[in-house]
Design a protein around this motif. Structure first.
Motif, PDB file in Angstrom:
ATOM      1  N   ASP A   1       0.716  -1.515  -0.184  1.00 32.90           N
ATOM      2  CA  ASP A   1       0.335   0.290  -0.194  1.00 32.90           C
ATOM      3  C   ASP A   1       0.951   1.648   0.015  1.00 32.90           C
ATOM      4  OD1 ASP A   1      -2.541  -0.864  -0.522  1.00 32.90           O
ATOM      5  OD2 ASP A   1      -3.406  -0.929   1.850  1.00 32.90           O
TER       6      ASP A   1
ATOM      7  N   THR B   1       2.645   4.507  -2.223  1.00 33.14           N
ATOM      8  CA  THR B   1       2.117   5.517  -3.374  1.00 33.14           C
ATOM      9  C   THR B   1       3.597   6.293  -3.031  1.00 33.14           C
ATOM     10  OG1 THR B   1      -0.459   4.878  -2.807  1.00 33.14           O
ATOM     11  CG2 THR B   1       0.841   7.113  -4.265  1.00 33.14           C
TER      12      THR B   1
ATOM     13  N   THR C   1       4.638   7.682   0.414  1.00 29.53           N
ATOM     14  CA  THR C   1       3.207   7.756   1.478  1.00 29.53           C
ATOM     15  C   THR C   1       2.764   6.838   1.960  1.00 29.53           C
ATOM     16  OG1 THR C   1       1.846   7.734  -0.087  1.00 29.53           O
ATOM     17  CG2 THR C   1       2.887  10.088   1.224  1.00 29.53           C
ATOM     18  N   SER C   2       2.572   5.611   2.933  1.00 25.18           N
ATOM     19  CA  SER C   2       1.444   4.961   3.312  1.00 25.18           C
ATOM     20  C   SER C   2       0.297   4.952   3.323  1.00 25.18           C
ATOM     21  CB  SER C   2       2.035   3.883   4.619  1.00 25.18           C
ATOM     22  OG  SER C   2       2.006   2.752   5.142  1.00 25.18           O
ATOM     23  N   ASN C   3      -0.883   4.247   2.868  1.00 21.75           N
ATOM     24  CA  ASN C   3      -2.367   4.407   2.927  1.00 21.75           C
ATOM     25  C   ASN C   3      -2.918   3.367   4.539  1.00 21.75           C
ATOM     26  OD1 ASN C   3      -2.596   5.450   0.204  1.00 21.75           O
ATOM     27  ND2 ASN C   3      -2.614   3.693  -0.359  1.00 21.75           N
TER      28      ASN C   3
ATOM     29  N   ASN D   1       0.806  10.810   5.987  1.00 22.16           N
ATOM     30  CA  ASN D   1       0.807   9.150   5.760  1.00 22.16           C
ATOM     31  C   ASN D   1       2.870   9.174   4.996  1.00 22.16           C
ATOM     32  OD1 ASN D   1       0.697  10.840   3.762  1.00 22.16           O
ATOM     33  ND2 ASN D   1      -1.321   9.713   2.839  1.00 22.16           N
TER      34      ASN D   1
END
Length: 426
Positions: A157, A159, A269-271, A277
């Motif tokens: 997850d 991005t 970023t991490s969801n 994030n």
């Protein structure tokens, strides 16, 4: 009771194996990419950060721990690592030793901000810097390094957000356009953004205030104002990331929070996290060396927060290491056996085997409970009967077996048994 300072934490023995495992993985990956560790002092001259990061940044204007030493010099606990890395590069003339320097660090940093999840006043970052090339291939390698570390950890997850902030020539024209866009609604922006409007309007795009973010929604895009050279650099980076099969999302309003960035900026970023994030951020900073009176040195780098990364790992149930198990617990019964136990511990530890004994004079039942608590693989019992027979009663805890081993043979036995475990763990 004296307590720890707000916004700091104690990393207790149950937690340190996670940190050590993560640090070891980072060092392994840095070595794989041929980056070399650089360590700098925990405090620097305040002017380093004021000139390097930017006087109007939140870090310099609000968050630094600054103090006067006994010589009336103004010093600051380092709030970030790129400026100290560049200072060390210039002062030690690393540019004269090699045309290209690939450096990394793992370090504690300090910022006086409101503590929140994954953000502390003393925190830890790791990062990497490539100094000496303006080639977009170096930007691609830097992003590839960060992305590969997170994939090696096992994170999902993720991005990658990407943008170019151009160079001073690009930004001069864009700055005017952005101010023209913001000016009619300036009174609706937060106090920080109003303060930034004249000197550093690009920082307004980095504001996390929801009202400011809404007002910025239709702001002109810096990417539309790039000069030919910056556009070519950005296009070459995107092409290389596509070749590396690293997916990215272009974010035209990503500017990062530090003044020294030029051209490439990026965040990973991490969801898994909430609004805050970002687990990694970086970019190119070709002008920083000159700002610090060094030779012109194009450079690119990234930094990642260790605490926030460990939070994501916990939420995604990723465990790089469990708490280390004890190989041998030696359980002595009686004063004479306790005195002998220390000599035996010395012999066992000299073999590279972890070992512990009882220092509290407890019963055999209590000592067995302690051996279980420490997850000992083997327990050696040394009581009066064992002393008379010159042998240990040996409990193989995982197998639930009990045997007797002569004193003369016990070290060979322990070497064999622990070797089996290490081979199995590998």
């Amino acid at each position: 009771m004296i307590r720890r300072i707000k916004g700091t934490q104690d990393i207790l023995p149950d937690e340190t194996p996670r940190w050590v495992a993560l640090e070891n993985l980072i060092r392994k990956m840095m070595g794989r990419y041929n980056f070399h560790e650089l360590r700098t002092p925990i405090f620097e001259q305040t002017q380093l950060f004021a000139r390097g990061i930017g006087q109007l940044t939140d870090i310099v204007s609000k968050e630094m721990y600054t103090f006067l030493d006994r010589g009336k010099k103004q010093l600051t606990l380092k709030p970030e690592m790129t400026a100290p890395i560049m200072r060390a590069y210039i002062e030690n003339k690393l540019y004269a030793k090699a045309p290209l320097n690939k450096l990394f660090y793992i370090a504690p940093l300090f910022r006086q901000e409101n503590p929140q999840a994954g953000r502390l006043r003393q925190f830890h970052q790791f990062g990497a810097e490539t100094l000496g090339t303006a080639d977009p291939l170096a930007d691609a390698e830097m992003i590839d390094l960060a992305w590969s570390i997170f994939k090696e950890i096992g994170l999902s997850d993720l991005t990658l957000r990407l943008n170019s902030v151009g160079d001073p020539n690009c930004r001069a024209d864009y700055k005017s356009k952005l101010q023209d866009y913001i000016r009619p609604n300036l009174s609706q922006y937060c106090a920080d953004c109003q303060r930034r409007f004249d000197e550093n309007p690009l920082r307004i795009l980095d504001c996390k205030n929801p009202t400011c973010q809404a007002l910025n929604r239709n702001a002109p895009k810096l990417a539309d104002n790039l000069c030919d050279d910056c556009r070519a650099h950005y296009d070459a980076l995107k092409e290389q990331l596509t070749r590396l099969n690293i997916p990215f999302v272009e974010d035209p309003y990503l500017v990062r929070g530090l003044d020294y960035y030029t051209r490439t900026v990026f965040e990973i970023t991490s969801n898994t996290l909430g609004a805050q994030n970002a687990i990694c951020g970086g970019g190119r900073y070709d002008l920083l060396a000159g700002e610090l009176d060094g030779p012109d040195t194009p450079a690119v780098g990234f930094a990642a927060g260790m605490e926030r990364l460990l939070m994501v790992m916990e939420q995604q149930d990723i465990r790089l290491a469990e708490k280390a198990r004890l190989d041998v617990f030696l359980a002595p019964l009686g004063d004479a056996a306790r005195r002998e136990a220390i000599a035996w511990l010395h012999k066992i530890r000299a073999l590279g085997i972890s070992a512990e004994t009882d220092f509290l004079g407890r019963s055999i039942k209590a000592q067995m409970r302690e051996a279980n608590r420490q997850k000992a693989r083997i327990v050696l019992i040394l009581g009066e009967n064992e002393w008379q027979k010159q042998e240990f009663t040996v409990k193989l805890m995982d197998k639930g077996e009990q045997i007797s081993i002569p004193f003369a043979s016990v070290t060979d036995f322990l070497k064999t048994e622990t070797a089996k475990v290490k081979t199995k763990d590998c």
